[in-house]
Design an enzyme around this catalytic site. Structure first.
Site, PDB file in Angstrom:
ATOM      1  N   CYS A  64       0.903  -1.132   0.000  1.00 55.11           N
ATOM      2  CA  CYS A  64       0.000   0.000   0.000  1.00 55.11           C
ATOM      3  C   CYS A  64       0.951   1.192   0.000  1.00 55.11           C
ATOM      4  O   CYS A  64       1.981   1.163   0.670  1.00 55.11           O
ATOM      5  CB  CYS A  64      -0.850  -0.003   1.262  1.00 55.11           C
TER       6      CYS A  64
ATOM      7  N   PHE B 226      -7.572   6.703  -1.930  1.00 56.53           N
ATOM      8  CA  PHE B 226      -8.188   7.837  -2.623  1.00 56.53           C
ATOM      9  C   PHE B 226      -7.348   8.348  -3.777  1.00 56.53           C
ATOM     10  O   PHE B 226      -6.180   7.980  -3.949  1.00 56.53           O
ATOM     11  CB  PHE B 226      -8.441   8.988  -1.638  1.00 56.53           C
TER      12      PHE B 226
ATOM     13  N   HIS C  72       3.510   7.352   8.145  1.00 59.77           N
ATOM     14  CA  HIS C  72       2.859   7.085   6.850  1.00 59.77           C
ATOM     15  C   HIS C  72       1.538   7.818   6.646  1.00 59.77           C
ATOM     16  O   HIS C  72       0.987   7.806   5.548  1.00 59.77           O
ATOM     17  CB  HIS C  72       2.653   5.587   6.667  1.00 59.77           C
TER      18      HIS C  72
END
Lengths: 136, 462
Positions: free
Chosen positions: B100, B206, B385
């Site tokens: 991710c 997003f 992060h």
């Protein structure tokens, strides 16, 4: 009650109940399906049901629950179907055989994975309980 | 656990000594401000960090960033450098959403020039980039293609016209984790990812149009090609179903082999194997392949975003990739002449001078920072992060008023393209830690330095 969805800081936790381990495993899968597709789908399913079998083998009962739910999650995501019908044909400490039925449906929530985090399976006096945390 | 159990090392760093628990091999350290620590203590996150400190081969400290929150196995915001020679690798130290990560695209335009174009741009991007639960991508992969993607990552994207040559220079590992081997990725994982390339997904992922609201370090901003009021596009997503399945598969394998290696674990989700063992190496190769899939995913989205800009502004090519960082990954890195398998779960690599991209929660600012030498000395080149969740999704839905939230967000003049009211509530800014506090901690501690602040103008998610 078959299951309830509980608070968890980042993810979701489902507490599952069953009169025996067969019902516990079936209700766990049902709880996961109702989270992904909405509660309505398990209560009032529409459309033809397609039945198939699932066989799971794992090192122990906790792993069996995680692997069973992971298998349903995988089939659900790749077949784009909601698994709403569960009949656990046979269950032992490390093995499970089930007949599972699904209908075509559109997911409303994503579950990434079934985790071992805080995983519990408990045999109470007159019923079984389990808790599973899902990564969402 | 109480705040008194911590030793305050400096205003931004707290330590739990090794003596706190008999099974800890190293102390645990958390980069945070005292006033933020109270909230973290209400969760199991610190307990999870202490569990990380018990892993075989863990060196120096089990580390946590200020965006720490409860995860599964490792806490989110956790970093562990584990000796490659005699330590372990753990899928739980990377997480289910392998690689991710975030990338930032820089335009050549200031906000004044594009003010009237933001709406058509966001509409076009929403049409072109699939997002939300179960939304498949426009490319459905054949098996041979899928293996090439897993083995070569962004190289595949370049070969197939989805990337510019320059893009690859600005991706961690150049978007091609060489150790990757598709052979170790199950058919199930490949099938789960088959139609998901070029898709955002749901949850906190997003696509955002932003403007540079503040510059903190002009020299570095110049070097990064950033200027005040510049329009940027941020992409936050990962390896989708493919990565989730790779992690599921290997947590299963590791759970089976843990007894073979006589490893005792406080939490099954930390299941691991020696890095040098066949089981450890197989996971490393499969994880790297999933990381490649994620880099191609973000590259495909970049391609779609550039296409949307081309349609609206006729200058899609002008969107330059500043950098692409992974925040769920394990990397083989060298510190003081010793090799480590550095697990970063909800943590970003922050090598000196490297852009460190920190996405905010919905409707709040994001940041660009730069990695530092201090990070190399203290945190194995790692930083935070993101904002980090502060409230459960369920609590957010129960306690936040939807109309008030809509009014608050409307005041910020941000265009929202969010799947549902439920998602708006779950991802509301109140449900997350304050990103400004998180970034102030890493800046204050010196493990990354603030370069620029980005204000969202339009958000696409769910």
């Amino acid at each position: 009650m078959q299951y309830e969805i509980l608070e968890h800081p980042g993810d979701i936790k489902i507490r599952i109940f069953g009169k025996d381990d067969k019902e516990l495993f079936a209700n766990a899968a049902l709880g996961m399906t109702s989270y992904i597709y909405g509660q309505k789908i398990t209560e009032d399913r529409q459309g033809p049901v397609f039945f198939e079998t699932a066989e799971i083998r794992s090192p122990d009962k906790e792993a069996l629950l995680v692997d069973w739910l992971s298998e349903i999650l995988y089939r659900s995501e790749t077949n784009k179907r909601a698994y709403t019908d569960y009949e656990i044909l046979d269950i032992k400490e490390t093995d499970l055989k089930a007949k599972i039925g699904s209908i075509e449906a559109k997911a409303i929530e994503d579950i990434k994975a079934v985790t071992y985090s805080g995983l519990k399976i408990e045999k109470e006096k007159d019923h079984w309980e389990a808790e599973v945390v899902f990564d969402i | 656990m109480k705040i008194l159990d911590f030793i305050q090392v400096n205003p931004y760093l707290f330590e739990i000594p090794k003596s706190y628990r008999s099974d800890m091999r190293v102390p645990a350290r958390i980069y945070i401000k005292k006033e933020m620590l109270e909230a973290v203590l209400k969760e199991r996150a610190i307990e999870q960090l202490l569990n990380v400190a018990t892993l075989p081969g863990v060196d120096h400290f089990a580390l946590a960033m200020p965006d720490i929150h409860e995860g599964y196995g490792f806490p989110i915001g956790g970093v562990a450098a584990i000796r490659a020679r005699d330590g372990v690798i753990s899928p739980g130290g990377v997480g289910y959403d392998i690689n991710c990560g975030v990338r930032l695209l820089l335009s050549e335009h200031g906000h004044d020039e594009l003010k009237e174009k933001i709406l058509p741009l966001v509409n076009q991007m929403q049409r072109d980039v699939p997002s939300g639960v179960g939304r498949g991508g426009k490319v459905v992969l054949k098996e041979s293609e899928s293996d090439e993607i897993l083995n070569t990552g962004a190289e595949w994207a370049l070969k197939n016209g989805y990337a510019f040559g320059e893009d690859l220079k600005n991706i961690e590992e150049n978007g091609n984790f060489k150790i990757a081997d598709a052979k170790f990725v199950s058919d199930k994982a490949k099938k789960r990812g088959a139609d998901q390339l070029g898709t955002i997904g749901s949850g906190n992922h997003f696509l955002e149009i932003q403007k540079v609201e503040e510059i903190y370090d002009r020299e570095t901003a110049d070097r990064f090609g950033m200027f005040l009021n510049q329009i940027t596009v941020m992409i936050h997503t990962g390896s989708r179903g493919l990565g989730h399945q790779v992690c599921t598969d290997y947590v299963r394998v590791m759970n089976e082999v843990v007894p073979k290696y006589k490893i005792v674990l406080p939490d099954r989700e930390l299941a691991c194997a020696p890095f040098q063992s066949e089981d450890g190496q197989n996971y490393f190769r499969a994880m790297a392949a999933a990381a490649n899939f994620a880099w191609v995913n973000r590259q495909m989205i970049t391609h779609l975003v550039r296409g949307a800009w081309e349609r609206v502004l006729k200058d899609g090519k002008s969107l330059k990739l500043l950098y692409d960082v992974a925040h769920n990954i394990a990397k083989l890195e060298k510190y003081n002449g010793r090799e480590y398998i550095v697990h970063r779960k909800g943590a970003t690599r922050a090598f000196p001078g490297q852009p460190v991209i920190i996405p905010g929660s919905m409707g709040t600012a994001s940041y660009v920072l730069a990695g530092t030498e201090t990070a190399m000395r203290e945190t194995f080149g790692s930083s935070c992060h993101g904002a980090g969740r502060a409230m459960s999704r369920m609590k957010a839905k129960k306690t936040i008023d939807y109309n008030e939230l809509k009014q608050d967000l409307a005041k910020k003049e941000i265009i929202f393209r969010v799947g549902s009211a439920k998602e708006m509530l779950e991802e509301a800014p109140q449900a997350y830690k304050n990103i400004d506090d998180v970034v102030d901690v890493v800046h204050g501690a010196g493990i990354a330095k603030k370069v620029a602040k980005l204000k969202p103008l339009a958000v696409i998610k769910g």
